[in-house]
Design a protein around this motif. Structure first.
Motif, PDB file in Angstrom:
ATOM      1  N   SER A 127       0.836  -1.261   0.134  1.00  0.00           N
ATOM      2  CA  SER A 127       0.030   0.040   0.108  1.00  0.00           C
ATOM      3  C   SER A 127       0.918   1.337   0.007  1.00  0.00           C
ATOM      4  CB  SER A 127      -0.901   0.103   1.145  1.00  0.00           C
ATOM      5  OG  SER A 127      -1.900  -1.033   0.988  1.00  0.00           O
ATOM      6  N   THR A 128       0.319   2.257   0.010  1.00  0.00           N
ATOM      7  CA  THR A 128       0.943   3.811  -0.380  1.00  0.00           C
ATOM      8  C   THR A 128       0.928   4.355   0.972  1.00  0.00           C
ATOM      9  OG1 THR A 128       0.426   3.666  -2.657  1.00  0.00           O
ATOM     10  CG2 THR A 128       1.085   5.968  -1.656  1.00  0.00           C
ATOM     11  N   TYR A 129       2.105   4.965   1.353  1.00  0.00           N
ATOM     12  CA  TYR A 129       2.149   5.890   2.641  1.00  0.00           C
ATOM     13  C   TYR A 129       2.224   7.404   2.177  1.00  0.00           C
ATOM     14  CZ  TYR A 129       4.840   8.687   5.890  1.00  0.00           C
ATOM     15  OH  TYR A 129       5.666   9.499   6.970  1.00  0.00           O
ATOM     16  N   LYS A 130       1.598   8.172   2.798  1.00  0.00           N
ATOM     17  CA  LYS A 130       1.890   9.652   2.748  1.00  0.00           C
ATOM     18  C   LYS A 130       1.756  10.309   4.119  1.00  0.00           C
ATOM     19  CE  LYS A 130      -1.176  12.535   0.934  1.00  0.00           C
ATOM     20  NZ  LYS A 130      -2.163  12.964  -0.172  1.00  0.00           N
ATOM     21  N   GLU A 131       2.440  11.639   4.181  1.00  0.00           N
ATOM     22  CA  GLU A 131       2.493  12.225   5.554  1.00  0.00           C
ATOM     23  C   GLU A 131       2.265  13.472   5.189  1.00  0.00           C
ATOM     24  OE1 GLU A 131       6.151  13.462   7.337  1.00  0.00           O
ATOM     25  OE2 GLU A 131       5.671  12.674   9.125  1.00  0.00           O
ATOM     26  N   VAL A 132       1.281  14.206   6.060  1.00  0.00           N
ATOM     27  CA  VAL A 132       1.086  15.554   5.889  1.00  0.00           C
ATOM     28  C   VAL A 132       0.677  16.222   7.391  1.00  0.00           C
ATOM     29  CG1 VAL A 132      -0.371  15.768   4.012  1.00  0.00           C
ATOM     30  CG2 VAL A 132      -1.383  15.054   6.106  1.00  0.00           C
ATOM     31  N   GLY A 133       1.074  17.543   7.615  1.00  0.00           N
ATOM     32  CA  GLY A 133       0.861  18.078   8.948  1.00  0.00           C
ATOM     33  C   GLY A 133       1.657  19.457   9.258  1.00  0.00           C
ATOM     34  N   THR A 134       1.225  19.802  10.350  1.00  0.00           N
ATOM     35  CA  THR A 134       1.849  21.254  10.660  1.00  0.00           C
ATOM     36  C   THR A 134       3.277  21.185  11.269  1.00  0.00           C
ATOM     37  OG1 THR A 134       1.012  21.382  12.968  1.00  0.00           O
ATOM     38  CG2 THR A 134      -0.465  21.714  11.053  1.00  0.00           C
ATOM     39  N   SER A 135       3.963  22.434  11.210  1.00  0.00           N
ATOM     40  CA  SER A 135       5.230  22.426  11.713  1.00  0.00           C
ATOM     41  C   SER A 135       5.085  22.688  12.975  1.00  0.00           C
ATOM     42  CB  SER A 135       6.216  23.346  10.999  1.00  0.00           C
ATOM     43  OG  SER A 135       5.603  24.858  10.817  1.00  0.00           O
ATOM     44  N   SER A 136       3.935  23.159  13.721  1.00  0.00           N
ATOM     45  CA  SER A 136       3.774  23.403  15.172  1.00  0.00           C
ATOM     46  C   SER A 136       3.233  22.257  15.767  1.00  0.00           C
ATOM     47  CB  SER A 136       2.960  24.833  15.264  1.00  0.00           C
ATOM     48  OG  SER A 136       2.378  24.852  16.690  1.00  0.00           O
ATOM     49  N   GLY A 137       3.356  21.776  17.135  1.00  0.00           N
ATOM     50  CA  GLY A 137       2.765  20.926  17.941  1.00  0.00           C
ATOM     51  C   GLY A 137       1.455  21.384  18.673  1.00  0.00           C
ATOM     52  N   THR A 138       1.078  22.768  18.208  1.00  0.00           N
ATOM     53  CA  THR A 138      -0.117  23.389  18.957  1.00  0.00           C
ATOM     54  C   THR A 138      -1.069  23.879  17.738  1.00  0.00           C
ATOM     55  OG1 THR A 138       0.896  25.188  19.452  1.00  0.00           O
ATOM     56  CG2 THR A 138       0.891  23.657  21.052  1.00  0.00           C
ATOM     57  N   ASP A 139      -0.977  23.527  16.704  1.00  0.00           N
ATOM     58  CA  ASP A 139      -1.806  24.077  15.403  1.00  0.00           C
ATOM     59  C   ASP A 139      -2.975  23.140  15.413  1.00  0.00           C
ATOM     60  OD1 ASP A 139      -2.934  25.422  13.458  1.00  0.00           O
ATOM     61  OD2 ASP A 139      -1.176  25.067  11.980  1.00  0.00           O
ATOM     62  N   THR A 140      -3.909  23.224  16.063  1.00  0.00           N
ATOM     63  CA  THR A 140      -5.184  22.299  15.919  1.00  0.00           C
ATOM     64  C   THR A 140      -5.948  22.501  14.723  1.00  0.00           C
ATOM     65  OG1 THR A 140      -6.351  23.486  17.530  1.00  0.00           O
ATOM     66  CG2 THR A 140      -5.329  21.627  18.363  1.00  0.00           C
ATOM     67  N   ALA A 141      -6.081  23.773  14.343  1.00  0.00           N
ATOM     68  CA  ALA A 141      -6.762  24.320  13.400  1.00  0.00           C
ATOM     69  C   ALA A 141      -6.082  23.866  11.862  1.00  0.00           C
ATOM     70  CB  ALA A 141      -6.946  25.850  13.317  1.00  0.00           C
ATOM     71  N   GLY A 142      -4.745  23.854  12.027  1.00  0.00           N
ATOM     72  CA  GLY A 142      -3.985  23.216  10.768  1.00  0.00           C
ATOM     73  C   GLY A 142      -4.487  21.633  10.769  1.00  0.00           C
ATOM     74  N   GLN A 143      -4.326  20.833  11.815  1.00  0.00           N
ATOM     75  CA  GLN A 143      -4.693  19.695  11.885  1.00  0.00           C
ATOM     76  C   GLN A 143      -5.971  19.263  11.236  1.00  0.00           C
ATOM     77  OE1 GLN A 143      -3.739  17.516  15.683  1.00  0.00           O
ATOM     78  NE2 GLN A 143      -1.967  16.598  14.274  1.00  0.00           N
ATOM     79  N   VAL A 144      -6.977  20.149  11.683  1.00  0.00           N
ATOM     80  CA  VAL A 144      -8.257  20.049  11.164  1.00  0.00           C
ATOM     81  C   VAL A 144      -8.427  20.198   9.570  1.00  0.00           C
ATOM     82  CG1 VAL A 144     -10.641  21.115  10.972  1.00  0.00           C
ATOM     83  CG2 VAL A 144      -9.504  20.552  13.198  1.00  0.00           C
ATOM     84  N   SER A 145      -7.637  21.271   9.136  1.00  0.00           N
ATOM     85  CA  SER A 145      -7.621  21.540   7.811  1.00  0.00           C
ATOM     86  C   SER A 145      -7.136  20.175   6.865  1.00  0.00           C
ATOM     87  CB  SER A 145      -6.626  22.809   7.483  1.00  0.00           C
ATOM     88  OG  SER A 145      -6.752  23.002   6.011  1.00  0.00           O
ATOM     89  N   TYR A 146      -5.987  19.536   7.434  1.00  0.00           N
ATOM     90  CA  TYR A 146      -5.474  18.431   6.979  1.00  0.00           C
ATOM     91  C   TYR A 146      -6.347  17.423   6.785  1.00  0.00           C
ATOM     92  CZ  TYR A 146      -0.798  20.257   6.342  1.00  0.00           C
ATOM     93  OH  TYR A 146       0.314  21.140   5.740  1.00  0.00           O
ATOM     94  N   VAL A 147      -7.252  17.081   7.837  1.00  0.00           N
ATOM     95  CA  VAL A 147      -8.196  16.121   7.717  1.00  0.00           C
ATOM     96  C   VAL A 147      -9.262  16.293   6.850  1.00  0.00           C
ATOM     97  CG1 VAL A 147     -10.177  14.742   8.969  1.00  0.00           C
ATOM     98  CG2 VAL A 147      -7.660  15.385  10.297  1.00  0.00           C
ATOM     99  N   ASN A 148      -9.726  17.628   6.644  1.00  0.00           N
ATOM    100  CA  ASN A 148     -10.552  17.982   5.687  1.00  0.00           C
ATOM    101  C   ASN A 148     -10.099  17.608   4.132  1.00  0.00           C
ATOM    102  OD1 ASN A 148     -12.626  18.630   7.694  1.00  0.00           O
ATOM    103  ND2 ASN A 148     -11.833  20.823   7.506  1.00  0.00           N
ATOM    104  N   THR A 149      -8.720  18.007   3.950  1.00  0.00           N
ATOM    105  CA  THR A 149      -8.272  17.827   2.696  1.00  0.00           C
ATOM    106  C   THR A 149      -8.310  16.405   2.440  1.00  0.00           C
ATOM    107  OG1 THR A 149      -6.909  19.912   2.718  1.00  0.00           O
ATOM    108  CG2 THR A 149      -6.094  18.248   1.205  1.00  0.00           C
ATOM    109  N   LEU A 150      -7.712  15.619   3.333  1.00  0.00           N
ATOM    110  CA  LEU A 150      -7.390  14.069   3.105  1.00  0.00           C
ATOM    111  C   LEU A 150      -8.969  13.561   2.749  1.00  0.00           C
ATOM    112  CD1 LEU A 150      -4.805  13.313   5.989  1.00  0.00           C
ATOM    113  CD2 LEU A 150      -4.531  13.360   3.493  1.00  0.00           C
ATOM    114  N   THR A 151     -10.055  14.123   3.431  1.00  0.00           N
ATOM    115  CA  THR A 151     -11.188  13.466   3.073  1.00  0.00           C
ATOM    116  C   THR A 151     -11.717  13.796   1.700  1.00  0.00           C
ATOM    117  OG1 THR A 151     -11.949  13.844   5.496  1.00  0.00           O
ATOM    118  CG2 THR A 151     -13.604  13.296   3.855  1.00  0.00           C
TER     119      THR A 151
END
Length: 360
Positions: free
Chosen positions: A87-111
């Motif tokens: 299977s295929t691996y990909k990684e996305v994410g924020t450079s800050s460990g406290t950017d919860t809005a950024g994590q939400v945005s990435y989940v929406n994009t992955l969806t």
């Protein structure tokens, strides 16, 4: 390896992604606010343990923080497992460990990209719930690893070790080093981090035991998994509490930063330091006498287990129900426990006697 328990089915509450982004833009939610973030998708799908393992899946890893050495190791473990599974691996994410809005945005994009599964280390237990449950409604399997969401917001949580084991053993390691007497402090990551707060709760409970009657926890400080902030927090703790005997840092970034400060100060060898760190980060500090003992699990195996769990879910071999089992390559079989938790195993304690046996 894991304890067995039951998953809860919850009703999906329609909340828009815009509301989720607005709620998280001001620093995330608290533990108690997850109930306002949207209900969970039902986890009652049937499973066939003999179903064929699907190939050609895409599993996206969303760590708390990209370019964090700990998550680099963990996610590379996930990639190796996915390569072996076809299977295929990909990684996305924020450079800050406290950017919860950024994590939400990435989940929406992955969806929107319609990946088959998401493996996420949550910065906040509730902030991702709406977006993750939207992903699940769209057929995407969700595995949390390292740091969990609320149970109703994902299919499985791959836990490093028992939270109770981690919290209590860190206190035990510290108490032994300070002779069960003196002031101690905790240097944590983000104030909202689910795993950190759970471990700290067990630390506080362990300290209630009679053998710790002369050990006093004076402060919990937060370095936000940032090396500079953690370094400054260590300095601040020692200035604020001149009689401090030890620091527990249950974060790989925090313990390394604290060790760097102690190693170059008058407190080296006098103020004890323990917590969770990688052998490669801590080797020099163990050998120069700054640190006596610390602990961790193998983060590469944690990421690998998250991949195996994600593929088993996407293949229909498991659905996340208590008692179901799946194969994780040469790591063996794992059984799903309470609230959909799968435990990697016991933590390893590293000292000068064994640290050179490990290379992660």
């Amino acid at each position: 390896m894991s304890r067995t328990l039951t998953r809860r089915a919850t009703v999906v509450v329609a909340v828009t992604a815009a509301v989720a982004l607005g709620a998280t833009a001001c620093g995330g939610t608290t533990k108690n606010s997850a109930k306002d973030s949207g209900g969970g998708a039902k986890a009652t799908a049937s499973a066939d343990p003999n179903a064929a393992t699907k190939k050609g899946l895409t599993v996206a890893f969303l760590p708390k923080q990209v370019n964090n050495p700990y998550f680099t190791i963990a996610d590379n473990g996930g990639k190796q497992a996915l390569d072996a599974l076809g299977s295929t691996y990909k990684e996305v994410g924020t450079s800050s460990g406290t950017d919860t809005a950024g994590q939400v945005s990435y989940v929406n994009t992955l969806t929107q990209q319609q990946v088959d599964a998401i493996a996420v280390s949550a910065q906040d237990p509730g902030a991702l719930c709406t977006s993750l449950n939207q992903a699940r409604k769209n057929g995407i399997k969700v595995v949390t690893y390292d740091s969990d969401t609320k149970p109703e917001c994902r299919d499985l949580f791959v836990s490093q070790a028992s939270a109770e084991d981690l919290g209590r053993t860190e206190v035990q390691l510290m108490a032994e080093q300070i002779g069960y007497k003196g002031e101690i402090a905790i240097l944590s990551a983000a104030q909202t981090a689910t795993n950190q707060n759970t471990w700290i709760d067990f630390m506080k409970d362990e300290l209630k035991g009679p053998k710790y009657k002369d050990v006093k926890l004076v402060k919990v400080a937060y370095g936000n998994d940032d090396a500079q902030q953690s370094f400054q927090q260590t300095q601040g703790l020692l200035q604020q509490y001149p009689n401090l005997k030890g620091i527990i840092s249950p974060t790989t970034v925090g313990i390394k930063a604290a060790a760097q400060y102690l190693a170059g100060s008058k407190y080296k060898g006098k103020v004890k330091l323990t917590g969770l760190g990688t052998p490669n980060d801590m080797r020099a500090y163990v050998k120069n006498g700054t640190v006596e003992a610390f602990e961790l699990w193998d983060p590469a195996k944690l990421g690998s287990l998250a991949s195996y769990a994600a593929v088993a879910l996407a293949s229909g071999q498991i659905s996340g129900t208590e008692g179901q089992s799946f194969k994780a390559g040469d790591m063996g079989d794992y059984t799903i426990g309470k609230d959909g938790v799968v435990v990697l195993g016991k933590p390893t304690v590293f000292t000068k006697d064994n640290i050179d046996q490990f290379t992660f």
